[in-house]
Design a protein around this motif. Structure first.
Motif, PDB file in Angstrom:
ATOM      1  N   SER A  35      27.319   8.153  -3.871  1.00  0.00           N
ATOM      2  CA  SER A  35      28.309   9.088  -3.304  1.00  0.00           C
ATOM      3  C   SER A  35      27.954   9.494  -1.881  1.00  0.00           C
ATOM      4  CB  SER A  35      28.432  10.332  -4.197  1.00  0.00           C
ATOM      5  OG  SER A  35      28.812   9.957  -5.511  1.00  0.00           O
ATOM      6  N   GLY A  36      27.503   8.522  -1.098  1.00  0.00           N
ATOM      7  CA  GLY A  36      27.188   8.780   0.295  1.00  0.00           C
ATOM      8  C   GLY A  36      25.851   9.433   0.545  1.00  0.00           C
ATOM      9  N   CYS A  37      25.057   9.631  -0.513  1.00  0.00           N
ATOM     10  CA  CYS A  37      23.754  10.277  -0.371  1.00  0.00           C
ATOM     11  C   CYS A  37      22.631   9.276  -0.591  1.00  0.00           C
ATOM     12  CB  CYS A  37      23.613  11.427  -1.365  1.00  0.00           C
ATOM     13  SG  CYS A  37      22.001  12.254  -1.295  1.00  0.00           S
ATOM     14  N   ALA A  38      21.717   9.203   0.357  1.00  0.00           N
ATOM     15  CA  ALA A  38      20.500   8.408   0.197  1.00  0.00           C
ATOM     16  C   ALA A  38      19.435   9.312  -0.400  1.00  0.00           C
ATOM     17  CB  ALA A  38      20.034   7.868   1.543  1.00  0.00           C
ATOM     18  N   TYR A  39      19.042   9.016  -1.628  1.00  0.00           N
ATOM     19  CA  TYR A  39      18.082   9.864  -2.340  1.00  0.00           C
ATOM     20  C   TYR A  39      16.797   9.076  -2.575  1.00  0.00           C
ATOM     21  CZ  TYR A  39      16.027  12.870  -5.909  1.00  0.00           C
ATOM     22  OH  TYR A  39      15.174  13.678  -6.624  1.00  0.00           O
ATOM     23  N   VAL A  40      15.685   9.555  -2.025  1.00  0.00           N
ATOM     24  CA  VAL A  40      14.398   8.915  -2.251  1.00  0.00           C
ATOM     25  C   VAL A  40      13.860   9.401  -3.586  1.00  0.00           C
ATOM     26  CG1 VAL A  40      12.009   8.708  -1.473  1.00  0.00           C
ATOM     27  CG2 VAL A  40      13.879   8.526   0.169  1.00  0.00           C
ATOM     28  N   ASP A  41      13.913   8.519  -4.575  1.00  0.00           N
ATOM     29  CA  ASP A  41      13.528   8.881  -5.932  1.00  0.00           C
ATOM     30  C   ASP A  41      12.016   8.889  -6.102  1.00  0.00           C
ATOM     31  OD1 ASP A  41      14.261   9.413  -8.727  1.00  0.00           O
ATOM     32  OD2 ASP A  41      13.392   7.444  -9.128  1.00  0.00           O
ATOM     33  N   LYS A  42      11.323   7.988  -5.424  1.00  0.00           N
ATOM     34  CA  LYS A  42       9.856   7.921  -5.492  1.00  0.00           C
ATOM     35  C   LYS A  42       9.324   7.594  -4.107  1.00  0.00           C
ATOM     36  CE  LYS A  42       9.057   8.130 -10.086  1.00  0.00           C
ATOM     37  NZ  LYS A  42      10.433   8.471 -10.499  1.00  0.00           N
ATOM     38  N   GLY A  46      25.964   2.965   4.468  1.00  0.00           N
ATOM     39  CA  GLY A  46      27.025   3.934   4.257  1.00  0.00           C
ATOM     40  C   GLY A  46      26.607   5.353   3.923  1.00  0.00           C
ATOM     41  N   ALA A  47      25.324   5.655   3.878  1.00  0.00           N
ATOM     42  CA  ALA A  47      24.885   7.016   3.558  1.00  0.00           C
ATOM     43  C   ALA A  47      25.254   7.978   4.682  1.00  0.00           C
ATOM     44  CB  ALA A  47      23.387   7.055   3.319  1.00  0.00           C
ATOM     45  N   THR A  48      25.704   9.166   4.297  1.00  0.00           N
ATOM     46  CA  THR A  48      26.020  10.204   5.282  1.00  0.00           C
ATOM     47  C   THR A  48      25.040  11.372   5.216  1.00  0.00           C
ATOM     48  OG1 THR A  48      27.571  11.221   3.715  1.00  0.00           O
ATOM     49  CG2 THR A  48      28.466   9.628   5.306  1.00  0.00           C
ATOM     50  N   VAL A  52       0.815  -1.216   0.000  1.00  0.00           N
ATOM     51  CA  VAL A  52       0.000   0.000   0.000  1.00  0.00           C
ATOM     52  C   VAL A  52       0.850   1.268   0.000  1.00  0.00           C
ATOM     53  CG1 VAL A  52      -1.973  -1.125   1.088  1.00  0.00           C
ATOM     54  CG2 VAL A  52      -0.228  -0.048   2.530  1.00  0.00           C
ATOM     55  N   GLY A  53       2.168   1.110   0.105  1.00  0.00           N
ATOM     56  CA  GLY A  53       3.072   2.255   0.066  1.00  0.00           C
ATOM     57  C   GLY A  53       4.424   1.825  -0.455  1.00  0.00           C
ATOM     58  N   VAL A  54       5.142   2.758  -1.077  1.00  0.00           N
ATOM     59  CA  VAL A  54       6.425   2.440  -1.714  1.00  0.00           C
ATOM     60  C   VAL A  54       7.402   3.590  -1.524  1.00  0.00           C
ATOM     61  CG1 VAL A  54       7.593   1.985  -3.907  1.00  0.00           C
ATOM     62  CG2 VAL A  54       5.323   1.008  -3.491  1.00  0.00           C
ATOM     63  N   SER A  55       8.653   3.240  -1.264  1.00  0.00           N
ATOM     64  CA  SER A  55       9.758   4.197  -1.310  1.00  0.00           C
ATOM     65  C   SER A  55      10.874   3.563  -2.121  1.00  0.00           C
ATOM     66  CB  SER A  55      10.255   4.539   0.095  1.00  0.00           C
ATOM     67  OG  SER A  55      11.412   5.355   0.029  1.00  0.00           O
ATOM     68  N   ILE A  56      11.355   4.285  -3.127  1.00  0.00           N
ATOM     69  CA  ILE A  56      12.473   3.814  -3.937  1.00  0.00           C
ATOM     70  C   ILE A  56      13.665   4.696  -3.600  1.00  0.00           C
ATOM     71  CG2 ILE A  56      13.347   3.420  -6.265  1.00  0.00           C
ATOM     72  CD1 ILE A  56      10.379   3.262  -7.170  1.00  0.00           C
ATOM     73  N   VAL A  57      14.688   4.104  -3.014  1.00  0.00           N
ATOM     74  CA  VAL A  57      15.829   4.874  -2.548  1.00  0.00           C
ATOM     75  C   VAL A  57      17.073   4.495  -3.349  1.00  0.00           C
ATOM     76  CG1 VAL A  57      16.320   3.218  -0.704  1.00  0.00           C
ATOM     77  CG2 VAL A  57      17.197   5.539  -0.515  1.00  0.00           C
ATOM     78  N   VAL A  58      17.833   5.509  -3.736  1.00  0.00           N
ATOM     79  CA  VAL A  58      19.076   5.329  -4.491  1.00  0.00           C
ATOM     80  C   VAL A  58      20.220   5.820  -3.623  1.00  0.00           C
ATOM     81  CG1 VAL A  58      20.381   6.031  -6.527  1.00  0.00           C
ATOM     82  CG2 VAL A  58      17.920   5.603  -6.708  1.00  0.00           C
ATOM     83  N   LEU A  59      21.260   5.014  -3.505  1.00  0.00           N
ATOM     84  CA  LEU A  59      22.439   5.402  -2.733  1.00  0.00           C
ATOM     85  C   LEU A  59      23.580   5.713  -3.688  1.00  0.00           C
ATOM     86  CD1 LEU A  59      23.819   5.744   0.009  1.00  0.00           C
ATOM     87  CD2 LEU A  59      24.372   3.302  -0.038  1.00  0.00           C
TER      88      LEU A  59
END
Length: 305
Positions: free
Chosen positions: A234-241, A269-271, A225-232
């Motif tokens: 260069s040390g950055c966790a980026y929630v793409d969706k 390893g995300a900072t 019922v919910g989704v998070s797509i995260v990309v790691l």
């Protein structure tokens, strides 16, 4: 097939243009990275971003891209990446020569030939690219923001409703993930529904994808019922969706998914932690409310073709 406009007319002397291939993905990444560093002081584009988009089954690289070359070096590029969507970049060392204007004209011609009635792209607000598009008659279509969670901070998460869970998605849930994301994004995005195959190419088949990158919230029956797509990167966790099914909202699921995404990214390893949103979603207040701060402002400019 889309017919390209003349590939030399209007370009500065000594420059040539041709459609790109997947082998040019690194060169495109380098040009975009140089432009981002000059404007933002950091690089956010990744080679995997380009490959993930270009390997979509529906994307015809030859018909939808163009590169401008000085000898063997790529100095500018543009692409019609989807319905009414484009992107373009010019290496800072070659800006001010008319390349950006030529690419903007190419985009309009290509979009018109593909049957679009408008074409637009995002640029950092006030950047050379933004000012150029404004001078060429591109209007602001919407605003967007990149937000970051301050280093060391955590998103406060309220307890999940009884029977709900947040975890890594399983492969047999991939189609359910696609459905939840597409349903949510099509509530405000005016575009055709993305096929599962295209979605898979840019998510599950994106270079570097790992199963933990795909987070889901499930209800007591186990349905996604919910989704998070995260990309790691260069040390950055980026929630793409980030998406929650309409009938499951206002229960804290989006906040729980964000907290989970950033926490597991730190384990890998995300900072720092980031995401972006735009004025069509109405979600800026949600992210500000959990302590995220705006780090850059973008505008999506468009023009009728």
């Amino acid at each position: 097939m889309v017919q390209h406009p003349d590939l030399t007319d209007g370009l500065p002397e000594g420059l040539l243009a041709r459609p790109l291939t997947l082998d040019d993905a690194q060169a495109v990444t380098d040009v975009m990275a140089a432009e981002e560093m000059a404007v933002l002081g950091e690089v956010v584009i990744e080679y995997a971003d380009i490959v993930g988009d270009w390997q979509r089954p529906s994307f015809d690289i030859t018909a939808s891209t163009i590169g401008v070359f000085a000898g063997d070096a790529l100095v500018g590029y543009a692409e019609r990446s989807g319905h009414t969507r484009g992107d373009a970049a010019v290496h800072p060392d070659h800006q001010g020569r008319g390349i950006g204007t030529w690419l903007a004209g190419w985009l309009q011609e290509t979009a018109r030939a593909a049957g679009d009635d408008v074409i637009g792209m995002p640029k950092p607000e006030g950047s050379p690219g933004d000012r150029l598009l404004e001078s060429l008659g591109f209007r602001v279509r919407w605003n967007s923001w990149v937000l970051q969670l301050p280093e060391g901070a955590a998103i406060p998460s309220r307890p999940l409703p009884p029977g709900y869970a947040v975890r890594t998605a399983t492969p047999d849930e991939h189609e359910a993930v696609w459905t939840v994301v597409e349903d949510a994004f099509l509530e405000w995005s005016v575009r055709p529904r993305q096929t599962f195959e295209d979605f898979a190419a840019s998510v599950f088949r994106r270079p570097g994808f790992e199963p933990w990158n795909l987070r889901v919230a499930t209800d007591p029956e186990g349905a996604v019922v919910g989704v998070s797509i995260v990309v790691l990167a260069s040390g950055c966790a980026y929630v793409d969706k980030l998406a929650v099914r309409r009938d499951q909202r206002k229960q804290g699921l989006a906040t729980a998914l964000l907290a989970d995404s950033f926490a597991i990214s730190r384990e890998h390893g995300a900072t720092r932690s980031e995401l972006s949103t735009d004025s069509r979603t109405g979600a800026l207040g949600l992210y500000a409310g959990v302590g995220m701060q705006v780090t850059s402002n973008w505008v999506n400019r468009a023009i009728d073709v």
